[in-house]
Design a protein around this motif. Structure first.
Motif, PDB file in Angstrom:
ATOM      1  N   LEU A  52       0.950  -1.166   0.069  1.00  0.00           N
ATOM      2  CA  LEU A  52      -0.141   0.006  -0.037  1.00  0.00           C
ATOM      3  C   LEU A  52       0.767   1.044   0.054  1.00  0.00           C
ATOM      4  CD1 LEU A  52      -2.674  -1.036   2.573  1.00  0.00           C
ATOM      5  CD2 LEU A  52      -3.039  -0.943   0.328  1.00  0.00           C
ATOM      6  N   PRO A  53       0.516   2.563  -0.471  1.00  0.00           N
ATOM      7  CA  PRO A  53       1.352   3.520  -0.479  1.00  0.00           C
ATOM      8  C   PRO A  53       1.152   4.505   0.772  1.00  0.00           C
ATOM      9  CG  PRO A  53      -0.928   3.794  -1.801  1.00  0.00           C
ATOM     10  CD  PRO A  53      -0.911   2.427  -1.273  1.00  0.00           C
ATOM     11  N   GLY A  54       2.215   5.132   0.986  1.00  0.00           N
ATOM     12  CA  GLY A  54       2.259   6.107   2.261  1.00  0.00           C
ATOM     13  C   GLY A  54       3.120   5.432   3.206  1.00  0.00           C
ATOM     14  N   ALA A  55       3.099   6.074   4.471  1.00  0.00           N
ATOM     15  CA  ALA A  55       3.923   5.771   5.453  1.00  0.00           C
ATOM     16  C   ALA A  55       3.252   6.207   6.995  1.00  0.00           C
ATOM     17  CB  ALA A  55       5.326   6.640   5.288  1.00  0.00           C
ATOM     18  N   MET A  56       3.690   5.858   7.934  1.00  0.00           N
ATOM     19  CA  MET A  56       3.044   6.034   9.193  1.00  0.00           C
ATOM     20  C   MET A  56       4.070   6.930  10.049  1.00  0.00           C
ATOM     21  SD  MET A  56       0.096   5.199   9.897  1.00  0.00           S
ATOM     22  CE  MET A  56      -1.132   4.228   9.057  1.00  0.00           C
ATOM     23  N   LEU A  57       3.453   7.875  10.753  1.00  0.00           N
ATOM     24  CA  LEU A  57       4.426   9.026  11.664  1.00  0.00           C
ATOM     25  C   LEU A  57       3.753   8.611  13.063  1.00  0.00           C
ATOM     26  CD1 LEU A  57       4.256  12.393   9.179  1.00  0.00           C
ATOM     27  CD2 LEU A  57       5.857  10.276   9.411  1.00  0.00           C
ATOM     28  N   ARG A  58       4.518   9.425  13.909  1.00  0.00           N
ATOM     29  CA  ARG A  58       4.032   9.170  15.178  1.00  0.00           C
ATOM     30  C   ARG A  58       2.591  10.108  15.462  1.00  0.00           C
ATOM     31  NH1 ARG A  58       7.808   9.203  19.205  1.00  0.00           N
ATOM     32  NH2 ARG A  58       6.135   9.242  20.902  1.00  0.00           N
ATOM     33  N   ASN A  59       2.098   9.875  16.422  1.00  0.00           N
ATOM     34  CA  ASN A  59       0.785  10.548  16.474  1.00  0.00           C
ATOM     35  C   ASN A  59       1.064  11.785  16.660  1.00  0.00           C
ATOM     36  OD1 ASN A  59      -0.687   7.996  16.433  1.00  0.00           O
ATOM     37  ND2 ASN A  59      -0.937   8.035  18.386  1.00  0.00           N
ATOM     38  N   GLU A  60       0.384  12.967  16.345  1.00  0.00           N
ATOM     39  CA  GLU A  60       0.481  14.418  16.534  1.00  0.00           C
ATOM     40  C   GLU A  60       0.733  14.620  17.765  1.00  0.00           C
ATOM     41  OE1 GLU A  60      -1.146  17.207  13.126  1.00  0.00           O
ATOM     42  OE2 GLU A  60      -2.562  16.664  14.436  1.00  0.00           O
ATOM     43  N   SER A  61      -0.044  13.999  18.881  1.00  0.00           N
ATOM     44  CA  SER A  61       0.024  14.149  20.287  1.00  0.00           C
ATOM     45  C   SER A  61       1.214  13.838  20.962  1.00  0.00           C
ATOM     46  CB  SER A  61      -1.304  13.651  21.016  1.00  0.00           C
ATOM     47  OG  SER A  61      -1.292  12.089  21.069  1.00  0.00           O
ATOM     48  N   LEU A  62       2.140  12.624  20.118  1.00  0.00           N
ATOM     49  CA  LEU A  62       3.097  11.956  20.668  1.00  0.00           C
ATOM     50  C   LEU A  62       2.992  11.164  21.745  1.00  0.00           C
ATOM     51  CD1 LEU A  62       6.133  14.692  20.562  1.00  0.00           C
ATOM     52  CD2 LEU A  62       5.157  13.020  18.597  1.00  0.00           C
ATOM     53  N   LYS A  63       1.567  10.706  21.911  1.00  0.00           N
ATOM     54  CA  LYS A  63       1.118   9.805  22.766  1.00  0.00           C
ATOM     55  C   LYS A  63       0.441   8.733  22.305  1.00  0.00           C
ATOM     56  CE  LYS A  63       0.186  13.512  26.312  1.00  0.00           C
ATOM     57  NZ  LYS A  63      -0.942  14.199  27.159  1.00  0.00           N
ATOM     58  N   PHE A  64       0.365   7.580  22.972  1.00  0.00           N
ATOM     59  CA  PHE A  64      -0.426   6.453  22.538  1.00  0.00           C
ATOM     60  C   PHE A  64      -1.889   6.638  22.765  1.00  0.00           C
ATOM     61  CE2 PHE A  64      -2.072   2.214  23.079  1.00  0.00           C
ATOM     62  CZ  PHE A  64      -1.302   1.430  21.972  1.00  0.00           C
ATOM     63  N   ARG A  65      -2.633   6.351  21.852  1.00  0.00           N
ATOM     64  CA  ARG A  65      -4.160   6.835  21.887  1.00  0.00           C
ATOM     65  C   ARG A  65      -4.796   5.169  21.790  1.00  0.00           C
ATOM     66  NH1 ARG A  65      -5.618  11.768  20.386  1.00  0.00           N
ATOM     67  NH2 ARG A  65      -7.523  11.136  21.249  1.00  0.00           N
ATOM     68  N   CYS A  66      -5.533   5.107  22.859  1.00  0.00           N
ATOM     69  CA  CYS A  66      -6.499   3.873  23.092  1.00  0.00           C
ATOM     70  C   CYS A  66      -7.919   4.112  23.403  1.00  0.00           C
ATOM     71  CB  CYS A  66      -5.546   3.019  24.033  1.00  0.00           C
ATOM     72  SG  CYS A  66      -6.444   1.191  24.301  1.00  0.00           S
ATOM     73  N   HIS A  67      -8.737   4.099  22.442  1.00  0.00           N
ATOM     74  CA  HIS A  67     -10.066   4.375  22.642  1.00  0.00           C
ATOM     75  C   HIS A  67     -11.065   4.126  21.855  1.00  0.00           C
ATOM     76  CE1 HIS A  67      -9.496   8.050  20.538  1.00  0.00           C
ATOM     77  NE2 HIS A  67      -8.460   8.093  21.042  1.00  0.00           N
TER      78      HIS A  67
ATOM     79  N   ILE B 222      -9.394   2.433  18.481  1.00  0.00           N
ATOM     80  CA  ILE B 222      -8.009   2.238  17.988  1.00  0.00           C
ATOM     81  C   ILE B 222      -7.084   1.910  19.149  1.00  0.00           C
ATOM     82  CG2 ILE B 222      -8.248   4.046  16.386  1.00  0.00           C
ATOM     83  CD1 ILE B 222      -7.157   6.006  18.280  1.00  0.00           C
ATOM     84  N   ALA B 223      -5.728   1.608  18.854  1.00  0.00           N
ATOM     85  CA  ALA B 223      -4.781   1.505  19.983  1.00  0.00           C
ATOM     86  C   ALA B 223      -3.320   1.728  19.266  1.00  0.00           C
ATOM     87  CB  ALA B 223      -5.060   0.108  20.493  1.00  0.00           C
ATOM     88  N   HIS B 224      -2.898   2.645  19.024  1.00  0.00           N
ATOM     89  CA  HIS B 224      -1.628   2.869  18.376  1.00  0.00           C
ATOM     90  C   HIS B 224      -0.870   4.328  18.832  1.00  0.00           C
ATOM     91  CE1 HIS B 224      -4.627   4.825  15.593  1.00  0.00           C
ATOM     92  NE2 HIS B 224      -3.712   5.990  15.949  1.00  0.00           N
ATOM     93  N   GLY B 225       0.451   4.166  18.496  1.00  0.00           N
ATOM     94  CA  GLY B 225       1.375   5.465  18.840  1.00  0.00           C
ATOM     95  C   GLY B 225       1.717   5.933  17.554  1.00  0.00           C
TER      96      GLY B 225
END
Length: 231
Positions: free
Chosen positions: A98-113, A140-143
């Motif tokens: 698949l095209p593209g890439a993943m960056l850190r969440n803008e908040s720089l925090k792990f989000r799980c909700h 979701i549950a990712h950093g």
């Protein structure tokens, strides 16, 4: 219909995916270790979430070199259904499926909700059971879920109707470009998404909205192969 759930060192959502298939659509499902080189017996391959190889270097960066990935690319070329969830999405991006890439969440925090997604394309094997524009509750549950691509790639995704899910307007949890939560390849048989549909297959889990993804896959496959839905 035969399902495979790939397992890398550090995968931790493999059991969730296995149980979602087993309980929701009651089809044969197997765990497949990352050293396997033959996926020919499977009709749908799930690349689950977790922390493959400890997320060293970048999420999915080491997993892309696992022996099973050659077989996964061959399966994709053959038109078999492939779904990468969370870390699985990251692996599909790193491997070029698949095209593209993943960056850190803008908040720089792990989000799980819980998150609300909008179905942008219900013409894929994974979303045929949803209504166009339907809002669904998928956790979701990712950093590192901040999907990024350049402007040219984004325009291509839009032009080819490859954006399958967006986060509900105003509720983007990670800063991903154009609120993208999930995309598919041009052929529509490979899906990557950050939210976890396998964690939303029963109301006891807080939502059953993910169950339609698994029933969609089965129904589409049966229609393609001329099998009776209740056969």
């Amino acid at each position: 219909m035969n399902f495979a759930v790939l397992v890398f060192p550090g995968s931790n959502c493999d059991i969730d995916c296995f149980k979602a298939v087993e309980d929701t659509i009651k089809q044969p499902v197997s765990y497949v270790w990352h050293t396997e080189t033959d996926l020919s017996q499977y009709d749908c391959i799930i690349v689950p979430g977790g922390f493959s190889y400890g997320d060293y270097l970048r999420c999915g960066a080491i997993a892309q070199f696992a022996p099973v990935m050659k077989a996964l690319k061959e399966a994709a070329e053959q038109g078999k259904y492939i779904i990468g969830i969370c870390n699985g999405f990251q692996i599909l991006l790193e491997s070029g499926l698949l095209p593209g890439a993943m960056l850190r969440n803008e908040s720089l925090k792990f989000r799980c909700h819980a998150t609300m997604l909008q179905v942008e394309n219900n013409a894929t094997p994974f979303t045929a059971g949803y209504s166009q524009g339907e809002l669904i509750n998928i956790p979701i549950a990712h950093g590192e879920g901040n999907y990024y691509c350049d402007d040219a790639t984004l325009e291509e995704l839009k032009a080819n109707n490859q954006i399958v899910f967006r986060y509900e307007a105003g509720n983007n949890p990670n800063g991903s470009v154009d609120d993208i939560a999930g995309i598919c390849n041009k052929q529509g048989n490979v899906l990557g998404m950050m939210p976890h549909p396998e964690r939303a297959v029963h109301e006891l889990l807080g939502s059953a909205d993910g169950a339609k993804m698994f029933t969609s896959i089965l129904s589409t496959w049966r229609e393609k192969h001329g099998a009776a839905v209740n056969g």
